[in-house]
Write an enzyme that holds these catalytic residues in place. Structure first.
Site, mmCIF file in Angstrom:
data_model
loop_
_atom_site.group_PDB
_atom_site.id
_atom_site.type_symbol
_atom_site.label_atom_id
_atom_site.label_comp_id
_atom_site.label_asym_id
_atom_site.label_seq_id
_atom_site.Cartn_x
_atom_site.Cartn_y
_atom_site.Cartn_z
ATOM 1 N N HIS A 1 5.287 18.121 -102.313
ATOM 2 C CA HIS A 1 5.372 19.545 -103.031
ATOM 3 C C HIS A 1 3.874 20.156 -103.194
ATOM 4 O O HIS A 1 2.984 19.602 -102.977
ATOM 5 C CB HIS A 1 5.814 19.279 -104.743
ATOM 6 C CG HIS A 1 6.974 18.658 -104.819
ATOM 7 N ND1 HIS A 1 7.564 17.779 -105.651
ATOM 8 C CD2 HIS A 1 8.252 19.105 -104.360
ATOM 9 C CE1 HIS A 1 8.639 17.650 -105.640
ATOM 10 N NE2 HIS A 1 9.153 18.355 -104.861
ATOM 11 N N GLU B 1 12.942 23.248 -104.629
ATOM 12 C CA GLU B 1 12.438 22.080 -105.546
ATOM 13 C C GLU B 1 11.426 22.855 -106.913
ATOM 14 O O GLU B 1 10.868 22.119 -107.609
ATOM 15 C CB GLU B 1 11.335 21.252 -104.650
ATOM 16 C CG GLU B 1 12.047 20.650 -103.604
ATOM 17 C CD GLU B 1 12.573 19.305 -103.689
ATOM 18 O OE1 GLU B 1 12.065 18.577 -104.371
ATOM 19 O OE2 GLU B 1 13.639 19.053 -102.929
ATOM 20 N N CYS C 1 3.431 17.298 -112.695
ATOM 21 C CA CYS C 1 4.850 17.013 -112.248
ATOM 22 C C CYS C 1 5.669 16.975 -113.458
ATOM 23 O O CYS C 1 6.696 17.244 -113.567
ATOM 24 C CB CYS C 1 4.833 15.840 -111.573
ATOM 25 S SG CYS C 1 4.143 15.737 -109.911
#
Ligand code: SUG
Length: 460
Positions: free
Chosen positions: A254, A176, A378
């Site tokens: 995450h 990711e 993000c």
């Protein structure tokens, strides 16, 4: 050692930004499923953050959105018709969830676009990128071909940059990107210590541990190790840690939802990792060896001070920590942090007395992205670059006052005010998005990077 700085590549929010509830394990995404979104407002919120950071002295750049809905993916899934409008209609009728997944503007969260290693830390002295395969969620797994094309168009000088292919698309190698990676260094230009965080083992006897959580784990240890090898990094200066299963189940999909680092500072929640104390000791030891005696400043936030649930609700650790001067850092926090009393108290204490390297806190309204679980951190991919590497980029991707004015006008011209699930099948939305992206590639000097720009071809 050539001087280098951190360039923040923010993802521009795409014209199809919507709330489809696609990310189980991401509490905000599921909670806002079906809500009406505001693409124009979302994109302007993102641009306002870029402008603010640029004004603070951070070097800022932009990454373009992906083409959505992805007609190429819908074709791969067997939707046919004489034209794109018919394909959209067929998908909306037969499988609206697939249409929603193929319409997500999730490419905006560029912390998941790739993992990056600066040239100071690689054997061949080039900057290395690996686009993330994002296999854990279907709507995100279709991002990597476009991410690869975009990165190759921007980091096109192969004597300075290398863009690797994404890792093989399998849970065992689930990757990711930078959201599970932190680099520590006394300053951006010096050699760094790399910290990779994974949720599961992909292969071998311990690999069933993925089932230790109710919510899915997204990153495997094998993926992070493969990136270390591909990027030619010295394993003496790489550490790995496992996410705490309790954190994943609290909504930490995450690691950048429970920790953030910048240069010599590491801010994290005590329940971020399995055996957090051992992890921190190891980081300190390796940092000391790398820097010959300088200290990693670790700020550990206890569960008592801020429960994990409050950390996730406020997205405190998804703040950006940026260098604004010598031994001065600023925390770019979501506005939501000011509304959760324990988080607000912590932040007030952090800057009181002026002893911590974090001197300023700036709150941002990023609610449109936050409703999908995307906070300030993000929305950006950090790329440490030397001046000569910056000079090798297409200059238009760097964010200036002029870019801000141009992109704001571009958003106002092309983006809808609101979007609901039923709008995704509207062929006009597809046309509007393509027109917008075509103009954007010219504004950013990128050439043709989208499938619709190459006549007759249907790559994803
Ligand atoms: O992958 N949300 C994204 C949020 C990504 C946040 N990134 C970092 N933490 N670095 C995700 O879960 C939701 C889309 C929707 O539900 O419509 C979404 O994809």
């Amino acid at each position: 050692m050539p001087s280098a700085r951190e360039v923040n590549f923010d993802g521009l929010v795409g014209p199809t930004h919507n709330y489809a509830g696609l990310s189980v394990g991401n509490i905000a995404s599921v909670k806002h499923s079906g809500a009406v979104s505001h693409p124009r407002e979302a994109a302007l919120q993102g641009l306002a953050k870029m402008k603010y950071l640029a004004d603070l002295g951070v070097t800022q750049a932009v990454l373009p959105p992906h083409e959505r809905p992805s007609i190429a993916t819908l074709r791969t899934l067997g939707f046919t018709g004489p034209n794109d409008a018919a394909i959209l209609r067929a998908a909306a009728r037969q499988a609206p969830q697939l249409l929603a997944a193929c319409s997500s503007a999730s490419g905006m969260w560029t912390a998941n676009a790739a993992t990056v290693t600066p040239s100071s830390d690689t054997t061949d002295g080039r900057v290395h990128f690996t686009p993330a395969n994002l296999v854990s969620k279907f709507h995100r797994s279709i991002e990597s071909p476009q991410t690869s094309r975009t990165l190759r168009a921007i980091f096109r000088d192969q004597s300075r940059f290398v863009v690797h292919p994404p890792l093989p698309a399998n849970f065992a190698l689930g990757d990711e990107g930078a959201a599970n990676h932190t680099r520590f260094a006394p300053n951006h230009g010096s050699r760094g210590l790399h910290f990779f965080v994974y949720g599961h083992l992909g292969l071998g006897p311990g690999s069933t541990s993925a089932r230790a959580t109710q919510f899915p784990s997204r990153q495997s240890l094998e993926a992070s190790e493969a990136i270390r090898r591909c990027h030619q990094m010295n394993d003496k200066f790489v550490c790995y840690a496992k996410q705490h299963p309790a954190a994943i189940d609290a909504g930490v999909f995450h690691n950048d939802v429970v920790s953030v680092g910048n240069e010599n500072v590491f801010l994290h929640h005590e329940r971020a990792f399995v055996k957090t104390k051992v992890v921190v000791d190891e980081l300190r030891r390796r940092y000391d060896t790398l820097t010959r005696g300088s200290e990693l400043v670790v700020i550990t936030v206890s569960e008592r001070r801020i429960p994990l649930a409050d950390a996730v609700r406020s997205y405190l650790f998804n703040s950006q920590l940026v260098t604004t001067g010598r031994e001065r850092m600023a925390l770019i926090a979501p506005i939501d942090c000011a509304e959760v009393p324990k988080v607000k108290n912590f932040l007030d204490g952090l800057i009181a007395g002026g002893k911590s390297p974090v001197r300023e806190i700036h709150h941002f309204n990023l609610r449109e992205s936050m409703r999908n679980g995307g906070g300030p951190a993000c929305l950006r991919l950090r790329v440490v670059l030397t001046n000569s590497e910056i000079a090798a980029l297409p200059p238009q991707v760097l964010f200036t006052d002029a870019t801000y004015a141009q992109l704001s006008a571009w958003v106002r011209k092309h983006y809808r005010e609101t979007l609901a699930a039923g709008d995704l099948a509207d062929p006009h939305l597809l046309e509007e998005s393509r027109r917008a992206l075509d103009e954007l590639t010219q504004l950013l000097g990128l050439g043709s990077i989208y499938p619709f720009q190459s006549a007759g071809a249907h790559p994803t």
